[in-house]
Design a protein around this motif. Structure first.
Motif, PDB file in Angstrom:
ATOM      1  N   GLU A  25       0.827  -1.349   0.043  1.00  0.00           N
ATOM      2  CA  GLU A  25       0.041  -0.081  -0.090  1.00  0.00           C
ATOM      3  C   GLU A  25       0.773   1.336  -0.064  1.00  0.00           C
TER       4      GLU A  25
ATOM      5  N   ARG B 125      -2.569   6.202  -0.811  1.00  0.00           N
ATOM      6  CA  ARG B 125      -4.058   5.297  -0.657  1.00  0.00           C
ATOM      7  C   ARG B 125      -4.179   5.126   0.940  1.00  0.00           C
TER       8      ARG B 125
ATOM      9  N   GLY C 152      -9.860   4.069  -3.877  1.00  0.00           N
ATOM     10  CA  GLY C 152      -9.356   4.028  -5.156  1.00  0.00           C
ATOM     11  C   GLY C 152     -10.043   3.851  -6.451  1.00  0.00           C
TER      12      GLY C 152
END
Length: 183
Positions: free
Chosen positions: A35, A39, A85
């Motif tokens: 990640e 994010r 996302g």
């Protein structure tokens, strides 16, 4: 040996004048090894945008059957599924069937995603898509540390993130559905 998730201790002072939510919350969130900071910052800001006492982080990247965040009521039913996302349309449609509310918080260069994907689920009334401004989000994500304390004020679809040193505006665009309203 598999890489371990990295824990981040987060304190948020949330002042959401649009919904009448004023809370100070502390939690630990795990950053998956794959990640990005952007994010992770998006997940934390989604938590502030949709704050509810039953809102919790899902396993996200490590489990495709879970949301990035979700609100689960006391009976164990999912009330709000939140992805972060640019999920594919199939995932959005599937999640919209599992919960009365489904939201996507989009970040990054999402123009093509918006043009292609929203058309496939635009008919769904329980789906909302919110977009975080790319440049401002990158600056905020760079300030994320393993122990972060942010003030998050939300007013008129604008986020203001304060880290004690400075305040950064972060525009919030609604691409589909309506902005969150009072619970």
């Amino acid at each position: 040996m598999a890489l371990q998730a990295t824990p981040y201790k987060i304190t948020l002072d949330i002042s959401d004048t649009d919904r009448g939510v004023y809370e100070s919350v502390k939690f630990t969130v795990a950053r998956h090894p794959s990640e990005t900071e952007i994010r992770l910052a998006s997940r934390i800001l989604a938590y502030a945008i949709f704050y509810h006492p039953q809102l919790a982080f899902g396993r996200g990247l490590s489990d495709s059957d879970e949301a990035a965040l979700w609100e689960i009521d006391l009976t164990g039913e999912i009330q709000h599924w939140i992805d972060v996302g640019q999920p594919d349309a199939e995932r959005v449609i599937k999640a919209s069937r599992r919960a009365p509310q489904m939201s996507v918080v989009v970040y990054g260069n999402a123009r093509l995603w918006r043009e292609k994907t929203i058309l496939q689920f635009g008919h769904l009334d329980n789906v909302r898509v919110l977009a975080l401004a790319q440049e401002e989000l990158a600056i905020i994500a760079a300030k994320l540390t393993r122990s972060t304390h942010w003030g998050v004020m939300i007013s008129d679809a604008q986020l203001y993130i304060s880290d004690g040193d400075q305040q950064m505006p972060l525009p919030l665009e609604c691409w589909h559905g309506e902005l969150p309203t009072a619970p």
